[in-house]
Motif scaffolding. Structure first.
Motif, PDB file in Angstrom:
ATOM      1  N   ASP A   1       0.956  -1.260  -0.008  1.00 15.06           N
ATOM      2  CA  ASP A   1       0.223  -0.023   0.180  1.00 15.06           C
ATOM      3  C   ASP A   1       0.845   1.258  -0.025  1.00 15.06           C
ATOM      4  O   ASP A   1       0.622   2.294  -0.829  1.00 15.06           O
ATOM      5  CB  ASP A   1      -0.909  -0.179   1.292  1.00 15.06           C
ATOM      6  N   LEU A   2       1.894   1.187   0.753  1.00 10.13           N
ATOM      7  CA  LEU A   2       2.870   2.516   0.792  1.00 10.13           C
ATOM      8  C   LEU A   2       3.552   2.769  -0.426  1.00 10.13           C
ATOM      9  O   LEU A   2       3.823   3.900  -0.819  1.00 10.13           O
ATOM     10  CB  LEU A   2       3.662   2.179   1.997  1.00 10.13           C
ATOM     11  N   VAL A   3       4.085   1.613  -1.087  1.00 10.72           N
ATOM     12  CA  VAL A   3       4.703   1.836  -2.195  1.00 10.72           C
ATOM     13  C   VAL A   3       3.662   2.315  -3.548  1.00 10.72           C
ATOM     14  O   VAL A   3       3.963   2.927  -4.207  1.00 10.72           O
ATOM     15  CB  VAL A   3       5.327   0.242  -2.691  1.00 10.72           C
ATOM     16  N   TYR A   4       2.487   1.748  -3.382  1.00  9.60           N
ATOM     17  CA  TYR A   4       1.600   1.933  -4.356  1.00  9.60           C
ATOM     18  C   TYR A   4       1.379   3.633  -4.294  1.00  9.60           C
ATOM     19  O   TYR A   4       1.032   4.223  -5.302  1.00  9.60           O
ATOM     20  CB  TYR A   4       0.153   1.283  -4.145  1.00  9.60           C
ATOM     21  N   ILE A   5       1.310   4.194  -3.180  1.00  7.72           N
ATOM     22  CA  ILE A   5       0.838   5.870  -2.982  1.00  7.72           C
ATOM     23  C   ILE A   5       2.234   6.489  -3.174  1.00  7.72           C
ATOM     24  O   ILE A   5       2.125   7.698  -2.966  1.00  7.72           O
ATOM     25  CB  ILE A   5       0.075   5.882  -1.733  1.00  7.72           C
ATOM     26  N   ASN A   6       3.063   5.812  -3.558  1.00  5.17           N
ATOM     27  CA  ASN A   6       4.806   6.579  -3.736  1.00  5.17           C
ATOM     28  C   ASN A   6       5.238   6.921  -2.393  1.00  5.17           C
ATOM     29  O   ASN A   6       6.199   7.954  -2.385  1.00  5.17           O
ATOM     30  CB  ASN A   6       4.449   7.556  -4.751  1.00  5.17           C
ATOM     31  N   GLY A   7       4.764   6.305  -1.179  1.00  2.00           N
ATOM     32  CA  GLY A   7       5.471   6.595   0.194  1.00  2.00           C
ATOM     33  C   GLY A   7       5.165   7.966   0.529  1.00  2.00           C
ATOM     34  O   GLY A   7       4.088   8.489   0.021  1.00  2.00           O
ATOM     35  N   PHE A   8       5.983   8.684   1.199  1.00  2.00           N
ATOM     36  CA  PHE A   8       5.964   9.939   2.011  1.00  2.00           C
ATOM     37  C   PHE A   8       6.333  10.888   0.892  1.00  2.00           C
ATOM     38  O   PHE A   8       7.172  10.974  -0.071  1.00  2.00           O
ATOM     39  CB  PHE A   8       6.960   9.876   3.017  1.00  2.00           C
ATOM     40  N   ASN A   9       5.543  12.100   0.877  1.00  2.00           N
ATOM     41  CA  ASN A   9       5.679  13.269   0.268  1.00  2.00           C
ATOM     42  C   ASN A   9       7.114  13.885   0.318  1.00  2.00           C
ATOM     43  O   ASN A   9       7.158  14.591   1.533  1.00  2.00           O
ATOM     44  CB  ASN A   9       4.544  14.274   0.195  1.00  2.00           C
ATOM     45  N   GLN A  10       8.215  13.954  -0.296  1.00  2.00           N
ATOM     46  CA  GLN A  10       9.489  14.401   0.122  1.00  2.00           C
ATOM     47  C   GLN A  10       9.495  16.156  -0.241  1.00  2.00           C
ATOM     48  O   GLN A  10      10.453  16.579   0.133  1.00  2.00           O
ATOM     49  CB  GLN A  10      10.393  13.726  -0.952  1.00  2.00           C
ATOM     50  N   GLU A  11       8.349  16.514  -0.589  1.00  2.00           N
ATOM     51  CA  GLU A  11       8.512  18.171  -0.570  1.00  2.00           C
ATOM     52  C   GLU A  11       7.948  18.763   0.772  1.00  2.00           C
ATOM     53  O   GLU A  11       8.187  19.775   1.074  1.00  2.00           O
ATOM     54  CB  GLU A  11       7.211  18.612  -1.555  1.00  2.00           C
ATOM     55  N   MET A  12       7.737  17.923   1.889  1.00  3.25           N
ATOM     56  CA  MET A  12       7.063  18.167   3.025  1.00  3.25           C
ATOM     57  C   MET A  12       8.221  18.035   4.092  1.00  3.25           C
ATOM     58  O   MET A  12       8.866  16.741   4.307  1.00  3.25           O
ATOM     59  CB  MET A  12       5.976  17.473   3.443  1.00  3.25           C
ATOM     60  N   GLN A  13       8.713  19.159   5.024  1.00  2.00           N
ATOM     61  CA  GLN A  13       9.558  18.817   6.027  1.00  2.00           C
ATOM     62  C   GLN A  13       8.508  18.598   7.339  1.00  2.00           C
ATOM     63  O   GLN A  13       7.481  18.178   7.262  1.00  2.00           O
ATOM     64  CB  GLN A  13      10.309  19.942   6.205  1.00  2.00           C
ATOM     65  N   TYR A  14       9.095  19.099   8.568  1.00  2.00           N
ATOM     66  CA  TYR A  14       8.380  18.687   9.580  1.00  2.00           C
ATOM     67  C   TYR A  14       7.003  19.382   9.828  1.00  2.00           C
ATOM     68  O   TYR A  14       6.761  20.595   9.133  1.00  2.00           O
ATOM     69  CB  TYR A  14       9.379  19.089  10.883  1.00  2.00           C
ATOM     70  N   GLY A  15       6.161  18.610  10.045  1.00  4.68           N
ATOM     71  CA  GLY A  15       4.720  19.026  10.146  1.00  4.68           C
ATOM     72  C   GLY A  15       3.641  18.544   9.314  1.00  4.68           C
ATOM     73  O   GLY A  15       3.265  19.147   8.396  1.00  4.68           O
ATOM     74  N   GLY A  16       3.223  17.545   9.962  1.00  2.19           N
ATOM     75  CA  GLY A  16       1.992  16.893   9.168  1.00  2.19           C
ATOM     76  C   GLY A  16       2.335  15.814   7.760  1.00  2.19           C
ATOM     77  O   GLY A  16       1.413  15.267   7.381  1.00  2.19           O
ATOM     78  N   GLN A  17       3.579  15.626   7.514  1.00  3.36           N
ATOM     79  CA  GLN A  17       3.797  14.725   6.675  1.00  3.36           C
ATOM     80  C   GLN A  17       3.381  13.395   6.608  1.00  3.36           C
ATOM     81  O   GLN A  17       3.096  12.422   5.850  1.00  3.36           O
ATOM     82  CB  GLN A  17       5.350  14.802   6.319  1.00  3.36           C
ATOM     83  N   ASP A  18       3.384  12.875   8.117  1.00  6.66           N
ATOM     84  CA  ASP A  18       2.713  11.546   8.488  1.00  6.66           C
ATOM     85  C   ASP A  18       1.177  11.645   8.248  1.00  6.66           C
ATOM     86  O   ASP A  18       0.823  10.500   7.714  1.00  6.66           O
ATOM     87  CB  ASP A  18       3.123  11.200   9.838  1.00  6.66           C
ATOM     88  N   ARG A  19       0.403  12.724   8.680  1.00  2.15           N
ATOM     89  CA  ARG A  19      -0.842  12.663   8.430  1.00  2.15           C
ATOM     90  C   ARG A  19      -1.056  12.711   6.709  1.00  2.15           C
ATOM     91  O   ARG A  19      -2.205  12.201   6.567  1.00  2.15           O
ATOM     92  CB  ARG A  19      -1.461  13.875   8.790  1.00  2.15           C
TER      93      ARG A  19
END
Length: 269
Positions: free
Chosen positions: A189-207
């Motif tokens: 599932d995580l690979v399908y959505i391309n993982g975490f958004n690397q444009e985001m630094q601290y604050g809400g990237q998990d959400r």
């Protein structure tokens, strides 16, 4: 292996060692630990090299050069390094109770991700916790913590079990979001959505990652009273208002346009 535990770290060897000791005494043994290291100094590698000789759980070090706060990028690299098809995420400042991994494995289910919480400790207790306190699980004992000076507040996150924990998971008003300190999901599932958004630094990237999992059609389960970890206190010098505003705008776009795959994620590495 039944799971891969991915934990982030950055120049926090004292806390990281305590967390690894916590994972070394888990009741479930069929998992690996992956350290997602966002550019720590050599002392972190030295610690991990030593601990490989002292624990029986596989310990993998995924490191990248220090380029400011790039947690999303190193987490994506850790996802791809994982050998298991089920990934448990936490931070290098959260000591897990001995049933932490077993609880995530128990509640995992296709089509879902799991959402846990943490119990915050003040600095004096964070510093005082020893290897022996972790091995004997005193750092999860309410009486011991109060004797150490823990302020009187809601202790149910530490003391609830069985039916009570299940009931509290059900009635808690806290939403079952993706929380980076205590969450898990299927690697596919995580690979399908391309993982975490690397444009985001601290604050809400998990959400934001969790919101894209929802957009994909996944549901979430609340396990904040079942999967327990205690959070060691520390400063947060990487917080700034500009980053929060940028991240909030990205999350707004994710929700409004039902974004599933981030344009800058796993495949950018």
């Amino acid at each position: 292996m039944k799971a891969s535990v991915i934990m982030s770290t950055y120049n926090a060897e004292e806390w990281l060692e305590k967390v690894i000791w916590g994972f070394s005494v888990q009741t479930e043994r069929e998992f690996e630990i992956i350290i997602a290291d966002d550019g720590s100094r050599p002392k972190t590698k030295e610690l991990l090299d030593r601990m490989r000789e002292e624990i029986s759980i596989p310990l993998v070090h995924v490191w990248q050069e220090d380029n400011g706060f790039q947690k999303s990028q190193i987490l994506n690299k850790a996802i791809m390094a994982a050998q298991s098809d089920y990934l448990i995420f936490t931070d290098g400042d959260c000591i897990p109770r001995k049933d932490f991994v077993a609880t995530h494995i128990k509640f995992r289910e296709p089509g879902y991700f799991l959402s846990g919480g943490y119990f915050k400790l003040p600095m004096n207790i964070s510093q005082a916790i020893s290897k022996d306190d972790i091995f004997n699980q005193r750092c999860f004992d309410v009486k011991w913590l109060m004797d150490m000076g823990l302020p009187s507040k809601n202790k149910l996150k530490l003391s609830a079990s069985g039916f009570l924990a299940k009931f509290l998971n059900f009635i808690t008003p806290t939403k079952a979001t993706w929380n980076g300190h205590n969450a898990s999901g299927w690697k596919s599932d995580l690979v399908y959505i391309n993982g975490f958004n690397q444009e985001m630094q601290y604050g809400g990237q998990d959400r934001e990652l969790g919101e894209r999992l929802f957009n994909k059609g996944l549901k979430s389960k609340q396990i904040r009273y079942s999967a327990i970890c205690v959070h060691l206190d520390h400063a947060r010098g990487y917080v700034n208002e500009e980053t929060w505003k940028k991240n909030y705008a990205i999350r707004e776009n994710t929700r409004k346009n039902k974004v599933i795959k981030t344009p800058v994620g796993i495949d950018s590495n």
